[in-house]
Design a protein around this motif. Sequence first.
Motif, short mmCIF file in Angstrom:
data_model
loop_
_atom_site.label_atom_id
_atom_site.label_comp_id
_atom_site.label_asym_id
_atom_site.label_seq_id
_atom_site.Cartn_x
_atom_site.Cartn_y
_atom_site.Cartn_z
N THR A 57 41.31 38.32 39.47
CA THR A 57 40.52 39.40 38.64
C THR A 57 41.60 39.85 37.84
O THR A 57 42.47 39.76 38.09
N GLN A 82 41.80 43.17 37.16
CA GLN A 82 42.80 43.39 37.77
C GLN A 82 43.17 43.84 39.22
O GLN A 82 42.19 43.17 39.57
N GLU A 83 43.49 44.54 39.54
CA GLU A 83 43.60 44.61 40.96
C GLU A 83 42.70 45.42 42.01
O GLU A 83 42.29 46.48 40.87
N SER A 107 44.44 36.76 46.66
CA SER A 107 43.81 36.98 45.38
C SER A 107 45.12 37.07 44.44
O SER A 107 46.26 36.91 45.01
N SER A 108 44.82 36.97 42.96
CA SER A 108 45.30 37.01 42.35
C SER A 108 44.96 37.66 40.99
O SER A 108 43.83 37.83 40.83
N ILE A 109 46.39 37.84 40.56
CA ILE A 109 45.51 38.86 38.99
C ILE A 109 46.10 37.85 37.53
O ILE A 109 46.77 37.77 37.36
#
Length: 179
Positions: A114, A116-117, A142-144
């Motif tokens: 995404t 943003q977090e 997850s990663s940003i």
Amino acid sequence: MNEGLISQRYAKALFRYAKELGVEELVYEKMKLFLENYEAYPDLQKALLNPVLSPRDKELLLSTAIGIEPGEAYIRAIRLLIKNHRESYLRTIAFIYEDIYRKANGIIRVNIITAQELAPAVMEKIQKLVTEHTSRQVEFSSSIDPQIIGGFILKIGSEQLDASVRKELKQIRSALLNV
């Protein structure tokens, strides 16, 4: 000899040995910790390749790199790698070990990217949705990436769903150029 072939042989041997001891999951967790720390601390690679460092110091360094009690299987693997001057392959061995473990246990990796977090509640909903739609065990991460501007990219195993604003803008641009 090919680095991939060497790494694969060591990873397979380590998996078989860990399975004999019944600690393949513990070794898997240690390999994940090692890889996290390897990426977080670039000096770790430099230290491993340093010919001045004694084998005992390298063993201590690699034991410390996982931050928890290393266990017999991990230590014996480290000692074998150091003895055979293969410590530079440890990162690749860890990746291959993770892959072997996941295949053996039916685990699928899911990564959401995404701009943003995401809020914890949103992440939980996504995890629940993905878990409900697969019959396998899910390992979620997850990663940003601010470059996707908005939306998300969902990677499930080798498949990818790109619902990012960046992709949409590229498609609009391409359509306008082809008019």
